[in-house]
Design a protein around this motif. Structure first.
Motif, short mmCIF file in Angstrom:
data_model
loop_
_atom_site.label_atom_id
_atom_site.label_comp_id
_atom_site.label_asym_id
_atom_site.label_seq_id
_atom_site.Cartn_x
_atom_site.Cartn_y
_atom_site.Cartn_z
N THR A 1 0.81 -1.22 0.00
CA THR A 1 0.00 0.00 0.00
C THR A 1 0.84 1.27 0.00
OG1 THR A 1 -0.17 0.14 2.42
CG2 THR A 1 -1.80 -1.23 1.27
N GLY A 2 2.13 1.16 0.32
CA GLY A 2 3.00 2.34 0.37
C GLY A 2 4.10 2.28 -0.67
N HIS A 3 5.23 2.89 -0.36
CA HIS A 3 6.32 3.01 -1.34
C HIS A 3 7.64 2.63 -0.69
CE1 HIS A 3 4.23 4.77 -4.79
NE2 HIS A 3 3.50 5.45 -3.93
N ILE A 4 7.86 1.36 -0.44
CA ILE A 4 9.11 0.91 0.16
C ILE A 4 10.30 1.16 -0.76
CG2 ILE A 4 9.12 -1.48 -0.70
CD1 ILE A 4 9.72 -0.47 2.96
N GLU A 5 10.03 1.42 -2.04
CA GLU A 5 11.10 1.66 -3.01
C GLU A 5 11.60 3.10 -2.99
OE1 GLU A 5 7.53 3.15 -5.30
OE2 GLU A 5 7.95 1.66 -3.74
N TYR A 6 10.91 4.00 -2.29
CA TYR A 6 11.26 5.42 -2.33
C TYR A 6 12.67 5.69 -1.82
CZ TYR A 6 6.85 7.77 -3.60
OH TYR A 6 5.76 8.28 -4.26
N ASP A 7 13.32 6.69 -2.42
CA ASP A 7 14.58 7.21 -1.90
C ASP A 7 14.31 8.02 -0.63
OD1 ASP A 7 15.98 6.21 -4.16
OD2 ASP A 7 15.42 8.00 -5.30
N ALA A 8 15.37 8.37 0.07
CA ALA A 8 15.22 9.16 1.30
C ALA A 8 14.56 10.50 1.02
CB ALA A 8 16.57 9.35 1.96
N THR A 9 14.82 11.08 -0.14
CA THR A 9 14.36 12.45 -0.43
C THR A 9 13.04 12.52 -1.20
OG1 THR A 9 15.67 12.48 -2.47
CG2 THR A 9 16.72 13.31 -0.46
N THR A 10 12.47 11.39 -1.58
CA THR A 10 11.31 11.42 -2.48
C THR A 10 10.12 12.13 -1.86
OG1 THR A 10 12.05 9.32 -3.45
CG2 THR A 10 9.80 10.03 -3.93
N LEU A 11 9.80 11.84 -0.61
CA LEU A 11 8.66 12.49 0.04
C LEU A 11 8.89 13.99 0.17
CD1 LEU A 11 7.68 9.98 2.89
CD2 LEU A 11 6.44 10.45 0.77
N ALA A 12 10.12 14.41 0.40
CA ALA A 12 10.43 15.84 0.50
C ALA A 12 10.16 16.52 -0.84
CB ALA A 12 11.88 16.03 0.91
N GLU A 13 10.54 15.87 -1.91
CA GLU A 13 10.33 16.45 -3.24
C GLU A 13 8.84 16.51 -3.57
OE1 GLU A 13 12.82 13.80 -5.32
OE2 GLU A 13 14.66 14.71 -4.54
N GLU A 14 8.09 15.49 -3.18
CA GLU A 14 6.64 15.51 -3.39
C GLU A 14 6.00 16.63 -2.58
OE1 GLU A 14 5.75 10.76 -4.32
OE2 GLU A 14 5.08 11.67 -2.45
N TYR A 15 6.45 16.80 -1.35
CA TYR A 15 5.89 17.84 -0.47
C TYR A 15 6.13 19.23 -1.06
CZ TYR A 15 5.49 20.76 3.75
OH TYR A 15 5.15 21.73 4.66
N LYS A 16 7.35 19.49 -1.51
CA LYS A 16 7.67 20.80 -2.09
C LYS A 16 6.92 21.01 -3.40
CE LYS A 16 12.15 20.82 0.20
NZ LYS A 16 13.62 20.65 0.06
N ARG A 17 6.74 19.95 -4.17
CA ARG A 17 5.97 20.05 -5.41
C ARG A 17 4.52 20.44 -5.11
NH1 ARG A 17 4.48 14.39 -7.28
NH2 ARG A 17 3.06 14.80 -5.53
N GLY B 1 0.24 25.07 -4.63
CA GLY B 1 -0.73 25.76 -3.79
C GLY B 1 -1.69 24.84 -3.07
N LEU B 2 -1.35 23.55 -2.97
CA LEU B 2 -2.23 22.60 -2.29
C LEU B 2 -2.14 22.77 -0.78
CD1 LEU B 2 -1.51 19.36 -4.38
CD2 LEU B 2 -3.36 21.02 -4.68
N ASN B 3 -3.24 22.53 -0.11
CA ASN B 3 -3.27 22.56 1.35
C ASN B 3 -2.78 21.22 1.87
OD1 ASN B 3 -3.74 23.16 4.01
ND2 ASN B 3 -5.96 22.85 3.91
N ILE B 4 -1.48 21.12 2.02
CA ILE B 4 -0.85 19.84 2.31
C ILE B 4 -0.10 19.90 3.64
CG2 ILE B 4 1.28 20.38 1.06
CD1 ILE B 4 -0.50 17.02 0.83
N HIS B 5 -0.12 18.80 4.39
CA HIS B 5 0.60 18.74 5.65
C HIS B 5 2.04 18.26 5.42
CE1 HIS B 5 -3.01 19.43 8.01
NE2 HIS B 5 -3.64 18.49 7.32
N MET B 6 2.91 18.67 6.30
CA MET B 6 4.28 18.16 6.27
C MET B 6 4.25 16.65 6.46
SD MET B 6 7.39 18.96 8.95
CE MET B 6 7.27 20.73 8.69
N PRO B 7 5.08 15.90 5.72
CA PRO B 7 5.11 14.45 5.91
C PRO B 7 5.37 14.07 7.37
CG PRO B 7 6.33 15.05 3.94
CD PRO B 7 5.97 16.34 4.63
N THR B 8 4.59 13.13 7.85
CA THR B 8 4.64 12.70 9.25
C THR B 8 5.94 11.97 9.58
OG1 THR B 8 2.23 12.50 9.30
CG2 THR B 8 3.46 11.32 11.00
N ASP B 9 6.57 12.36 10.70
CA ASP B 9 7.75 11.66 11.23
C ASP B 9 8.80 11.44 10.16
OD1 ASP B 9 9.20 10.51 13.28
OD2 ASP B 9 8.35 8.50 12.97
N TYR B 10 9.05 12.47 9.37
CA TYR B 10 9.94 12.33 8.21
C TYR B 10 11.18 13.22 8.31
CZ TYR B 10 11.33 12.63 3.26
OH TYR B 10 12.02 12.64 2.08
#
Length: 302
Positions: A233-249, A254-263
């Protein structure tokens, strides 16, 4: 043993710098070993990044692995050069007469749509039907997992109140399952999605079982009892920085998005994220290749 990929695939130079054991087709043909043939249906927009992430995890095996990539015919990706697709990818029409020992179906940025509204859904269902007879075991990731649950088992998905993004801890509840052999009783995994499958329906389905639990993220691993389908259900293949890049994107959109949890360390976006799921990713993929693919696939397809 190495993973066998084309000499000019961009992922090769990245993996070689990481000291990943690689081989090209010329060297592979000189070895009297029957390789595992793995097919990857890459639905992610940044295909080159996904190639590298998946090949990295497939490399940690004593088995020789040969990989083919396919992309959809009914939808053309806007984020990858056509030259890359032409050189390294095929379509389902090109390979549908073949048999594969294993297959990976990736996630896709279409979870906001009902399955039938996805432009390439008919093609996906044709491919998933084909896997029932032409593939020994299939690994489905994120949206690919939801699509498999819907197509093969009739299990729906629903929108979440807010996107789940971050690193979440999971507890193994089926420790004797071969897929989680060697994985810690508690492990961490990245999640990034706006929808959830109907986990109660999964738990009650006679052909499926859930391997772990998480208070905040739901199960990470779901398997069919015949070992034909593995859903992640998740992304075990992700690099360390992938969620950060998605968050900044998403922030840039202009999306109302929360900071990734415990990241981010200390919840500070200026601190470089740390990969806490790498070992689980390697173990999960090597267990799948060994127990669900190599041990089950015929030496010769008839």
């Amino acid at each position: 043993m190495p993973i066998n990929i084309p000499k000019k695939l961009p992922a090769r130079s990245i993996l070689e710098k990481e000291n990943i054991f690689l081989m090209d087709p010329d060297r592979a043909t000189s070895q009297d070993i029957r390789p595992l043939n793995i097919l990857i249906l890459n639905l992610m927009p940044e295909k080159e990044r996904t190639e590298t992430q998946l090949l990295r995890l497939l490399s940690n095996s004593p088995l020789q692995v040969y990989v083919d990539f396919i992309h959809t015919e009914s939808y053309q990706s806007k984020n990858v050069p056509k030259s890359h697709l032409k050189q390294f990818y095929q379509t389902f029409s090109d390979i549908k007469s073949k048999h594969y020992d294993g297959m990976i179906i990736t996630g896709a940025p279409v979870e906001h749509l009902a399955f039938e509204e996805v432009s390439y859904w008919q093609e996906i269902t044709e491919i998933m039907k084909w896997t029932n007879t032409n593939v020994t075991s299939v690994l489905h990731i994120c949206w690919g997992a939801q699509a498999a649950l819907y197509y093969h088992y009739g299990i729906t998905k629903s929108d979440r109140p807010a996107k789940i993004s971050g690193i979440f801890n999971h507890h193994i509840i089926k420790p004797t399952c071969k897929l989680v052999r060697g994985i810690n009783d508690e492990f961490f995994a990245p999640h990034s999605r706006n929808t959830d499958a109907d986990y109660e329906a999964i738990d009650n389905h006679p052909d499926l079982f859930i391997l772990d639990k998480s208070k905040n993220a739901g199960p990470f691993l779901i398997a069919s009892k015949d070992e034909k389908h593995i859903m992640i259900t998740g992304h075990i293949e992700y690099d360390a920085t992938t969620l950060a890049e998605e968050y900044k994107r998403d922030l840039a959109k202009g999306l109302n998005i929360h900071m990734p949890t415990d990241y981010f360390p200390e919840n500070n976006v200026d601190n470089a994220p740390i990969n806490r799921w790498r070992s689980e990713g390697y173990l999960l993929f090597s267990n799948w290749l060994n127990y669900y693919v190599y041990q089950e696939t015929p030496y010769q397809w008839t």
